[in-house]
Each structure stands twice: as C-alpha cells, then as structure tokens.
Design an enzyme around this catalytic site. Structure first.
Site, mmCIF file in Angstrom:
data_model
loop_
_atom_site.group_PDB
_atom_site.id
_atom_site.type_symbol
_atom_site.label_atom_id
_atom_site.label_comp_id
_atom_site.label_asym_id
_atom_site.label_seq_id
_atom_site.Cartn_x
_atom_site.Cartn_y
_atom_site.Cartn_z
ATOM 1 N N ASP A 33 17.370 -31.978 83.107
ATOM 2 C CA ASP A 33 16.178 -32.699 83.601
ATOM 3 C C ASP A 33 16.326 -33.748 83.130
ATOM 4 O OD1 ASP A 33 13.415 -33.464 82.946
ATOM 5 O OD2 ASP A 33 13.007 -31.449 83.155
ATOM 6 N N GLN A 96 2.375 -27.965 86.337
ATOM 7 C CA GLN A 96 3.648 -28.229 87.312
ATOM 8 C C GLN A 96 3.705 -29.535 88.036
ATOM 9 O OE1 GLN A 96 3.719 -24.888 90.226
ATOM 10 N NE2 GLN A 96 5.991 -25.393 90.574
ATOM 11 N N HIS A 102 11.145 -23.232 88.884
ATOM 12 C CA HIS A 102 12.070 -23.595 87.663
ATOM 13 C C HIS A 102 11.820 -23.190 86.456
ATOM 14 C CE1 HIS A 102 9.567 -27.071 88.132
ATOM 15 N NE2 HIS A 102 9.647 -27.275 87.057
ATOM 16 N N PHE A 103 12.781 -22.971 85.426
ATOM 17 C CA PHE A 103 12.481 -22.716 84.242
ATOM 18 C C PHE A 103 12.914 -23.676 83.428
ATOM 19 C CE2 PHE A 103 12.576 -18.692 86.617
ATOM 20 C CZ PHE A 103 11.490 -18.077 85.811
ATOM 21 N N HIS A 104 12.361 -24.340 82.397
ATOM 22 C CA HIS A 104 12.667 -25.257 81.445
ATOM 23 C C HIS A 104 13.582 -24.383 80.339
ATOM 24 C CE1 HIS A 104 10.141 -28.401 83.038
ATOM 25 N NE2 HIS A 104 9.486 -27.465 83.555
HETATM 26 P P1 AMP Z 1 7.307 -29.068 86.115
HETATM 27 O O1 AMP Z 1 6.162 -30.001 85.746
HETATM 28 O O2 AMP Z 1 7.463 -27.846 85.334
HETATM 29 O O3 AMP Z 1 7.453 -29.030 87.622
HETATM 30 O O4 AMP Z 1 8.787 -29.832 85.900
HETATM 31 C C1 AMP Z 1 9.670 -30.559 86.556
HETATM 32 C C2 AMP Z 1 10.670 -31.125 85.807
HETATM 33 O O5 AMP Z 1 11.245 -31.803 86.652
HETATM 34 C C3 AMP Z 1 10.004 -32.269 84.893
HETATM 35 O O6 AMP Z 1 10.649 -31.716 83.476
HETATM 36 C C4 AMP Z 1 10.705 -33.487 85.269
HETATM 37 O O7 AMP Z 1 11.179 -34.314 84.339
HETATM 38 C C5 AMP Z 1 12.080 -32.878 86.118
HETATM 39 N N1 AMP Z 1 12.530 -33.791 87.221
HETATM 40 C C6 AMP Z 1 11.875 -34.332 88.003
HETATM 41 N N2 AMP Z 1 12.561 -35.016 88.936
HETATM 42 C C7 AMP Z 1 14.100 -34.603 88.707
HETATM 43 C C8 AMP Z 1 15.119 -34.733 89.232
HETATM 44 N N3 AMP Z 1 15.507 -35.530 90.236
HETATM 45 N N4 AMP Z 1 16.362 -34.174 88.514
HETATM 46 C C9 AMP Z 1 16.078 -33.459 87.338
HETATM 47 N N5 AMP Z 1 15.151 -33.309 86.756
HETATM 48 C C10 AMP Z 1 13.667 -33.787 87.532
#
Ligand code: AMP
Length: 139
Positions: A33, A96, A102-104
């Site tokens: 991330d 989101q 996706h999974f964190h």
């Molecule tokens: P969500 O809010 O669960 O949709 O999480 C999206 C995640 O993607 C966030 O933790 C961002 O920091 C991460 N993110 C956004 N753009 C990118 C990218 N280009 N590469 C890797 N992570 C990203």
C-alpha cells in the site's frame, strides 16, 4: 453500483501503472500500500473484477482468504510485528476509496496506533525494501 474498470487497481492489474509487487499468481496480486497505515501495510487483490466484497463471487473469496492468511503470517514475521489487522471496506460509507475488491494486511506493533487511512504517501525506497522483505518471508 457496478464495477468500473478505470479504477487504479484495475490499471495495476493490466500493467498500466507500476506497483511494489510482492507476489502474483493466476488469481491474485499482492503489493505494498503506497499510503501505509502501519509499516509493512500490504494489499491482497483478487484479479477477478468485483467492486468489493458485496458483489464478489464466493468462489473468488474462497480462493483469496487462504492467500490473505499466508500473507498475514509472512508479514508478521517479515516486519517483526506483534499482531496483524486485516481490513476490507465496502462503498464510500464503509470507508472504501478504490473500487476493486482488496484486503488490507496491516502489521501491528505494541503501543502503536494505525496511521490515518490513505493519507500519507510513503517513500518509494521504503516500499521497495518492504516488498523485498515480504517476498523473502513468503518464499
Ligand atoms: P480502500 O479505502 O479500502 O479502498 O483502500 C485503498 C487503499 O489503496 C488505500 O489504503 C490507499 O493507500 C491504497 N492505494 C491507493 N492507490 C494506490 C496505488 N497506486 N498503489 C498502492 N496502493 C494504493
């Protein structure tokens, strides 16, 4: 809401933009991330298009959860973490921000709160080093 293939993870999956990749197989990709909430924050992304958990094919979920577990175990070891938080957000009201499932995987360290969600960009060199550490732990 339906799936929109212009989201940033779909672009990563198509190779249109780079990522700090840790692992890839026929069904999923794992990368760092870019705005980590903890050191070693990693994303596990099924390749099958779905907006989030709510519209995902249960067969995709059945395949991805063992990978989430594998990455969580490896991340705890790779980053000398004390625990791991797993998160998954659905729709803007659910937190989101990228609309491809996706999974964190967030390694946790005693006494350290999580950083804010998707707020502060990490140095590319740190992300690259973390990807290498996690790759080694998964090997
Ligand atoms: P969500 O809010 O669960 O949709 O999480 C999206 C995640 O993607 C966030 O933790 C961002 O920091 C991460 N993110 C956004 N753009 C990118 C990218 N280009 N590469 C890797 N992570 C990203």
């Amino acid at each position: 809401m339906s799936y929109d293939s212009s989201n940033i993870f779909a672009k990563i999956l198509r190779g249109e933009i780079p990522c700090h990749k840790v692992y890839e197989d026929a069904d999923a990709i794992v990368f760092m991330d870019v705005m980590p909430q903890s050191a070693g924050h990693t994303l596990v992304v099924p390749k099958a298009p779905s907006r989030n958990l709510l519209d995902a094919d249960p067969a995709v979920l059945a395949k991805v959860i063992p990978l989430v577990q594998k990455v969580a175990v490896a991340a705890k070891a790779a980053f000398n973490a004390d625990g791991v938080s797993i998160a998954q957000f659905n729709e803007p009201a659910g937190g989101q921000t990228v609309f491809h499932l996706h999974f964190h995987i967030m390694p946790r360290y005693d006494g350290q709160p999580l950083q804010l969600h998707a707020r502060k960009m990490e140095d590319s060199a740190v992300l690259a080093a973390n990807a290498e550490k996690l790759k080694a732990a998964l090997a």
